[in-house]
Design a protein around this motif. Structure first.
Motif, PDB file in Angstrom:
ATOM      1  N   MET A 206       4.617   9.260  -4.826  1.00 18.80           N
ATOM      2  CA  MET A 206       4.437   8.162  -3.996  1.00 18.80           C
ATOM      3  C   MET A 206       4.424   6.724  -4.911  1.00 18.80           C
ATOM      4  O   MET A 206       3.989   6.856  -6.256  1.00 18.80           O
ATOM      5  CB  MET A 206       2.944   7.886  -3.360  1.00 18.80           C
ATOM      6  N   ILE A 207       4.986   5.787  -4.456  1.00 17.98           N
ATOM      7  CA  ILE A 207       5.094   4.386  -5.206  1.00 17.98           C
ATOM      8  C   ILE A 207       4.132   3.346  -4.488  1.00 17.98           C
ATOM      9  O   ILE A 207       4.201   3.175  -3.270  1.00 17.98           O
ATOM     10  CB  ILE A 207       6.739   3.707  -5.372  1.00 17.98           C
ATOM     11  N   ARG A 208       3.244   2.997  -5.597  1.00 18.42           N
ATOM     12  CA  ARG A 208       2.271   1.862  -4.715  1.00 18.42           C
ATOM     13  C   ARG A 208       2.603   0.490  -5.647  1.00 18.42           C
ATOM     14  O   ARG A 208       2.713   0.408  -6.637  1.00 18.42           O
ATOM     15  CB  ARG A 208       0.764   2.279  -5.136  1.00 18.42           C
ATOM     16  N   LEU A 209       2.493  -0.536  -4.779  1.00 19.54           N
ATOM     17  CA  LEU A 209       2.475  -1.672  -5.423  1.00 19.54           C
ATOM     18  C   LEU A 209       1.217  -2.412  -4.717  1.00 19.54           C
ATOM     19  O   LEU A 209       0.875  -2.663  -3.581  1.00 19.54           O
ATOM     20  CB  LEU A 209       3.704  -2.784  -4.671  1.00 19.54           C
ATOM     21  N   SER A 210       0.702  -3.279  -5.832  1.00 17.84           N
ATOM     22  CA  SER A 210      -0.636  -3.923  -5.293  1.00 17.84           C
ATOM     23  C   SER A 210      -0.701  -5.334  -6.234  1.00 17.84           C
ATOM     24  O   SER A 210      -0.125  -5.189  -7.247  1.00 17.84           O
ATOM     25  CB  SER A 210      -1.905  -3.173  -5.806  1.00 17.84           C
ATOM     26  N   GLY A 211      -1.319  -6.461  -5.486  1.00 17.31           N
ATOM     27  CA  GLY A 211      -1.312  -7.437  -6.393  1.00 17.31           C
ATOM     28  C   GLY A 211      -1.464  -8.795  -5.229  1.00 17.31           C
ATOM     29  O   GLY A 211      -2.206  -8.600  -4.363  1.00 17.31           O
ATOM     30  N   ARG A 212      -0.966  -9.813  -5.917  1.00 16.14           N
ATOM     31  CA  ARG A 212      -1.181 -11.116  -5.141  1.00 16.14           C
ATOM     32  C   ARG A 212       0.190 -11.915  -5.179  1.00 16.14           C
ATOM     33  O   ARG A 212       0.718 -11.918  -5.971  1.00 16.14           O
ATOM     34  CB  ARG A 212      -2.298 -11.912  -5.903  1.00 16.14           C
ATOM     35  N   LEU A 213       0.194 -12.581  -3.883  1.00 14.58           N
ATOM     36  CA  LEU A 213       1.432 -13.607  -3.802  1.00 14.58           C
ATOM     37  C   LEU A 213       0.590 -15.019  -3.951  1.00 14.58           C
ATOM     38  O   LEU A 213      -0.688 -15.088  -3.178  1.00 14.58           O
ATOM     39  CB  LEU A 213       1.776 -13.523  -2.344  1.00 14.58           C
ATOM     40  N   ILE A 214       0.754 -15.977  -4.724  1.00 13.21           N
ATOM     41  CA  ILE A 214       0.052 -17.178  -5.126  1.00 13.21           C
ATOM     42  C   ILE A 214       0.914 -18.134  -4.676  1.00 13.21           C
ATOM     43  O   ILE A 214       2.041 -18.688  -5.519  1.00 13.21           O
ATOM     44  CB  ILE A 214      -0.261 -17.207  -6.552  1.00 13.21           C
ATOM     45  N   CYS A 215       0.480 -19.144  -3.872  1.00 16.19           N
ATOM     46  CA  CYS A 215       1.125 -20.303  -3.649  1.00 16.19           C
ATOM     47  C   CYS A 215       0.634 -21.569  -4.535  1.00 16.19           C
ATOM     48  O   CYS A 215      -0.830 -21.495  -4.711  1.00 16.19           O
ATOM     49  CB  CYS A 215       1.110 -20.575  -2.013  1.00 16.19           C
ATOM     50  N   ARG A 216       1.460 -22.419  -4.761  1.00 17.25           N
ATOM     51  CA  ARG A 216       0.959 -23.725  -5.350  1.00 17.25           C
ATOM     52  C   ARG A 216       0.795 -24.890  -4.606  1.00 17.25           C
ATOM     53  O   ARG A 216      -0.038 -25.759  -4.909  1.00 17.25           O
ATOM     54  CB  ARG A 216       1.972 -24.024  -6.609  1.00 17.25           C
ATOM     55  N   THR A 217       1.541 -24.825  -3.236  1.00 19.34           N
ATOM     56  CA  THR A 217       1.345 -26.025  -2.470  1.00 19.34           C
ATOM     57  C   THR A 217       0.932 -25.441  -1.102  1.00 19.34           C
ATOM     58  O   THR A 217       1.385 -24.433  -0.754  1.00 19.34           O
ATOM     59  CB  THR A 217       2.795 -26.785  -2.458  1.00 19.34           C
ATOM     60  N   HIS A 218       0.699 -26.453  -0.220  1.00 19.57           N
ATOM     61  CA  HIS A 218       0.601 -26.272   1.039  1.00 19.57           C
ATOM     62  C   HIS A 218       1.939 -25.875   1.989  1.00 19.57           C
ATOM     63  O   HIS A 218       1.954 -24.981   2.819  1.00 19.57           O
ATOM     64  CB  HIS A 218      -0.014 -27.621   1.881  1.00 19.57           C
ATOM     65  N   ALA A 219       2.960 -26.411   1.195  1.00 17.13           N
ATOM     66  CA  ALA A 219       4.385 -26.096   1.905  1.00 17.13           C
ATOM     67  C   ALA A 219       4.558 -24.727   1.352  1.00 17.13           C
ATOM     68  O   ALA A 219       5.212 -23.987   2.595  1.00 17.13           O
ATOM     69  CB  ALA A 219       5.343 -27.099   1.216  1.00 17.13           C
ATOM     70  N   GLU A 220       4.209 -24.074   0.586  1.00 16.65           N
ATOM     71  CA  GLU A 220       4.633 -22.894   0.166  1.00 16.65           C
ATOM     72  C   GLU A 220       3.583 -22.059   1.023  1.00 16.65           C
ATOM     73  O   GLU A 220       4.056 -20.916   1.564  1.00 16.65           O
ATOM     74  CB  GLU A 220       4.274 -22.487  -1.397  1.00 16.65           C
ATOM     75  N   ALA A 221       2.416 -22.297   1.284  1.00 14.86           N
ATOM     76  CA  ALA A 221       1.550 -21.604   1.984  1.00 14.86           C
ATOM     77  C   ALA A 221       2.136 -21.628   3.471  1.00 14.86           C
ATOM     78  O   ALA A 221       1.954 -20.279   4.157  1.00 14.86           O
ATOM     79  CB  ALA A 221      -0.052 -22.104   1.866  1.00 14.86           C
TER      80      ALA A 221
ATOM     81  N   ALA B  63      12.184   3.171   6.511  1.00 13.16           N
ATOM     82  CA  ALA B  63      12.128   4.854   6.262  1.00 13.16           C
ATOM     83  C   ALA B  63      11.168   4.927   5.051  1.00 13.16           C
ATOM     84  O   ALA B  63      11.668   3.845   4.171  1.00 13.16           O
ATOM     85  CB  ALA B  63      13.245   5.284   6.184  1.00 13.16           C
ATOM     86  N   GLY B  64      10.506   5.610   5.117  1.00 12.18           N
ATOM     87  CA  GLY B  64       9.429   5.477   3.873  1.00 12.18           C
ATOM     88  C   GLY B  64       8.202   5.086   3.554  1.00 12.18           C
ATOM     89  O   GLY B  64       7.697   4.990   2.580  1.00 12.18           O
ATOM     90  N   CYS B  65       8.241   3.883   4.335  1.00 13.20           N
ATOM     91  CA  CYS B  65       6.859   2.821   4.191  1.00 13.20           C
ATOM     92  C   CYS B  65       5.764   3.767   4.874  1.00 13.20           C
ATOM     93  O   CYS B  65       5.705   3.718   6.017  1.00 13.20           O
ATOM     94  CB  CYS B  65       7.468   1.574   4.884  1.00 13.20           C
ATOM     95  N   LEU B  66       4.686   3.814   3.790  1.00 17.08           N
ATOM     96  CA  LEU B  66       3.487   4.354   4.424  1.00 17.08           C
ATOM     97  C   LEU B  66       2.486   3.486   4.796  1.00 17.08           C
ATOM     98  O   LEU B  66       1.547   3.508   5.668  1.00 17.08           O
ATOM     99  CB  LEU B  66       2.856   5.499   3.421  1.00 17.08           C
ATOM    100  N   ASN B  67       2.502   2.449   4.052  1.00 15.84           N
ATOM    101  CA  ASN B  67       1.619   1.190   4.160  1.00 15.84           C
ATOM    102  C   ASN B  67       2.237   0.152   3.913  1.00 15.84           C
ATOM    103  O   ASN B  67       2.953  -0.041   2.766  1.00 15.84           O
ATOM    104  CB  ASN B  67       0.215   1.688   3.482  1.00 15.84           C
ATOM    105  N   PHE B  68       2.075  -1.056   4.548  1.00 11.95           N
ATOM    106  CA  PHE B  68       2.400  -2.377   3.999  1.00 11.95           C
ATOM    107  C   PHE B  68       1.383  -3.342   4.582  1.00 11.95           C
ATOM    108  O   PHE B  68       1.312  -3.693   5.884  1.00 11.95           O
ATOM    109  CB  PHE B  68       3.872  -2.664   4.474  1.00 11.95           C
ATOM    110  N   ALA B  69       0.576  -4.029   3.615  1.00 14.82           N
ATOM    111  CA  ALA B  69      -0.331  -5.058   4.277  1.00 14.82           C
ATOM    112  C   ALA B  69      -0.106  -6.370   3.051  1.00 14.82           C
ATOM    113  O   ALA B  69      -0.177  -6.378   1.914  1.00 14.82           O
ATOM    114  CB  ALA B  69      -1.831  -4.579   4.107  1.00 14.82           C
TER     115      ALA B  69
ATOM    116  N   THR C 206       2.752   1.110   0.045  1.00 11.47           N
ATOM    117  CA  THR C 206       2.825   2.466  -0.218  1.00 11.47           C
ATOM    118  C   THR C 206       3.945   2.819   0.127  1.00 11.47           C
ATOM    119  O   THR C 206       4.322   2.685   1.760  1.00 11.47           O
ATOM    120  CB  THR C 206       1.783   3.162  -0.061  1.00 11.47           C
ATOM    121  N   PHE C 207       4.723   3.453  -0.574  1.00 11.97           N
ATOM    122  CA  PHE C 207       6.084   4.341  -0.137  1.00 11.97           C
ATOM    123  C   PHE C 207       6.115   5.574  -0.502  1.00 11.97           C
ATOM    124  O   PHE C 207       5.573   5.796  -1.493  1.00 11.97           O
ATOM    125  CB  PHE C 207       7.483   3.382  -0.635  1.00 11.97           C
ATOM    126  N   VAL C 208       6.933   6.439   0.234  1.00 14.38           N
ATOM    127  CA  VAL C 208       7.036   7.789   0.039  1.00 14.38           C
ATOM    128  C   VAL C 208       7.443   8.264  -1.170  1.00 14.38           C
ATOM    129  O   VAL C 208       7.014   9.287  -1.908  1.00 14.38           O
ATOM    130  CB  VAL C 208       7.489   8.511   1.269  1.00 14.38           C
TER     131      VAL C 208
END
Length: 93
Positions: free
Chosen positions: A1-16, A34-40, A55-57
């Motif tokens: 399995m491949i897992r990605l975790s972290g943050r998406l960080i905006c700098r401005t209200h327009a980005e948000a 296909a292969g996506c087990l979890n995406f949040a 999380t991908f298979v």
């Protein structure tokens, strides 16, 4: 399995705002891959930061997601927004 975790960080209200507008479709399309087990992508108490968990298979499914995403409306609408991610490969020894 491949897992990605972290943050998406905006700098401005327009980005948000761009994230908030584009996110529902991005989530729907990714969860249908296909292969996506979890995406949040979850808002935090900081209105400029979202927690990301994927999380991908396997590596092939993760790479296909990355390729699709790079050419998506999501990528265009959120270009320049900071991504602070860690990718771990559960299949690597």
């Amino acid at each position: 399995m491949i897992r990605l975790s972290g943050r998406l960080i905006c700098r401005t209200h327009a980005e948000a705002r761009a994230v908030a507008i584009a996110l529902p479709n991005h989530i729907r399309l990714t969860r249908a891959e296909a292969g996506c087990l979890n995406f949040a992508v979850t808002p935090t108490t900081d209105p400029f930061i979202w927690e990301v968990s994927e999380t991908f298979v396997d590596r092939a499914a993760f790479d296909a997601h990355q390729t699709r995403t790079a050419a998506s409306d999501w990528a265009a609408q959120t270009a320049g927004i900071t991504r602070d991610y860690t990718v771990t490969d559960g299949d690597a020894a």
